[in-house]
Design a protein around this motif. Structure first.
Motif, mmCIF file in Angstrom:
data_model
loop_
_atom_site.group_PDB
_atom_site.id
_atom_site.type_symbol
_atom_site.label_atom_id
_atom_site.label_comp_id
_atom_site.label_asym_id
_atom_site.label_seq_id
_atom_site.Cartn_x
_atom_site.Cartn_y
_atom_site.Cartn_z
ATOM 1 N N ALA A 1 0.833 -1.207 0.000
ATOM 2 C CA ALA A 1 0.000 0.000 0.000
ATOM 3 C C ALA A 1 0.866 1.255 0.000
ATOM 4 O O ALA A 1 0.601 2.212 -0.742
ATOM 5 N N ILE A 2 1.923 1.254 0.805
ATOM 6 C CA ILE A 2 2.823 2.413 0.860
ATOM 7 C C ILE A 2 3.576 2.560 -0.458
ATOM 8 O O ILE A 2 3.732 3.673 -0.982
ATOM 9 N N ALA B 1 9.950 4.691 -0.230
ATOM 10 C CA ALA B 1 9.254 5.214 0.956
ATOM 11 C C ALA B 1 9.981 4.777 2.224
ATOM 12 O O ALA B 1 10.531 3.669 2.287
ATOM 13 N N PRO B 2 10.000 5.626 3.251
ATOM 14 C CA PRO B 2 10.683 5.267 4.503
ATOM 15 C C PRO B 2 10.070 4.029 5.162
ATOM 16 O O PRO B 2 8.849 3.846 5.154
ATOM 17 N N VAL B 3 10.928 3.210 5.728
ATOM 18 C CA VAL B 3 10.482 2.004 6.424
ATOM 19 C C VAL B 3 9.549 2.381 7.576
ATOM 20 O O VAL B 3 8.605 1.651 7.870
ATOM 21 N N ARG B 4 9.776 3.531 8.206
ATOM 22 C CA ARG B 4 8.903 3.945 9.321
ATOM 23 C C ARG B 4 7.456 4.114 8.849
ATOM 24 O O ARG B 4 6.524 3.863 9.605
ATOM 25 N N ASP B 5 7.252 4.542 7.576
ATOM 26 C CA ASP B 5 5.889 4.673 7.040
ATOM 27 C C ASP B 5 5.229 3.304 6.908
ATOM 28 O O ASP B 5 4.044 3.142 7.190
ATOM 29 N N ILE C 1 10.135 -5.030 10.953
ATOM 30 C CA ILE C 1 10.294 -5.122 9.497
ATOM 31 C C ILE C 1 11.699 -5.594 9.157
ATOM 32 O O ILE C 1 11.884 -6.503 8.333
ATOM 33 N N TYR C 2 12.717 -5.005 9.808
ATOM 34 C CA TYR C 2 14.100 -5.410 9.522
ATOM 35 C C TYR C 2 14.373 -6.854 9.931
ATOM 36 O O TYR C 2 15.208 -7.524 9.328
ATOM 37 N N THR D 1 17.040 -6.181 4.184
ATOM 38 C CA THR D 1 17.368 -5.115 3.230
ATOM 39 C C THR D 1 16.113 -4.663 2.506
ATOM 40 O O THR D 1 15.109 -5.387 2.440
ATOM 41 N N ARG D 2 16.183 -3.464 1.914
ATOM 42 C CA ARG D 2 15.054 -2.950 1.128
ATOM 43 C C ARG D 2 14.762 -3.885 -0.051
ATOM 44 O O ARG D 2 13.606 -4.130 -0.393
#
Length: 196
Positions: A32-33, A41-45, A57-58, A63-64
């Protein structure tokens, strides 16, 4: 997940049901993000959307690239599963096709971002692209055939042609606020209708 080749050779233990649910929640949130804000998009979002901390998440996706590839595969599976479900629940096969194409457009936004992230790993991207075609062309074929058999659309278009056309209409749409790819895709799907 840096040693993905070694991990692929080891048999994976099946995940517990709650772990699968948690991972699905993370992947839904990330998708969705990514659709709204792109793959950078930032991981915090993503964490806020999923209702978890960034460390969670990590822990799942170090990794992204790991996260983006997982989202890609998750969205392919969601699209594949949605086709038959939409045929059962939609007002008509054409409506099921239209609704499925909307999901496909959302997926393509993420896919285009994925291509940029995986530029250095062309073989990895080609493998994912083959997986995408293997899973989604048969689903789109089923939707097209159902709509054609119902007499709703012309029958001379292949699923690959339609998916490629939709993909071409979506290229660059995420970077141009004056271009509405979804509107043009809607016109394409409407244009498949047989004259009454």
């Amino acid at each position: 997940m840096h040693d993905s080749d070694e991990g692929a050779r080891r048999p994976a233990r099946p995940k517990r049901a709650d772990a699968r649910r948690n991972e699905k929640t993370l992947l839904d949130a990330a998708a969705a993000i990514f659709v709204r804000s792109g793959v950078e998009a930032p991981v915090r979002d993503i964490a806020a959307e999923a209702g978890v901390g960034t460390a969670t998440i990590y822990r799942h996706f170090p990794t992204r690239s790991d996260l983006i590839i997982a989202v890609y595969r998750h969205q392919v599976e969601a699209c594949a599963e949605a086709g038959p479900a939409l045929l059962e629940t939609s007002a008509s096969p054409h409506d099921a096709l239209r609704r499925w194409i909307d999901l496909f457009v959302d997926f393509l936004v993420t896919k285009h971002g994925l291509a940029a992230v995986l530029q250095a790993d062309n073989a990895g991207f080609q493998t994912l692209h083959a997986y995408f075609l293997d899973r989604l062309v048969p689903v789109c074929t089923q939707l097209l055939e159902a709509a054609a058999e119902a007499g709703e659309i012309r029958s001379d278009l292949s699923a690959y042609e339609l998916m490629r056309g939709v993909g071409n209409l979506c290229i660059g749409a995420e970077n141009d606020p004056h271009y509405d790819a979804r509107r043009l895709v809607g016109l394409l799907i409407a244009g498949l209708r047989r004259p009454r």
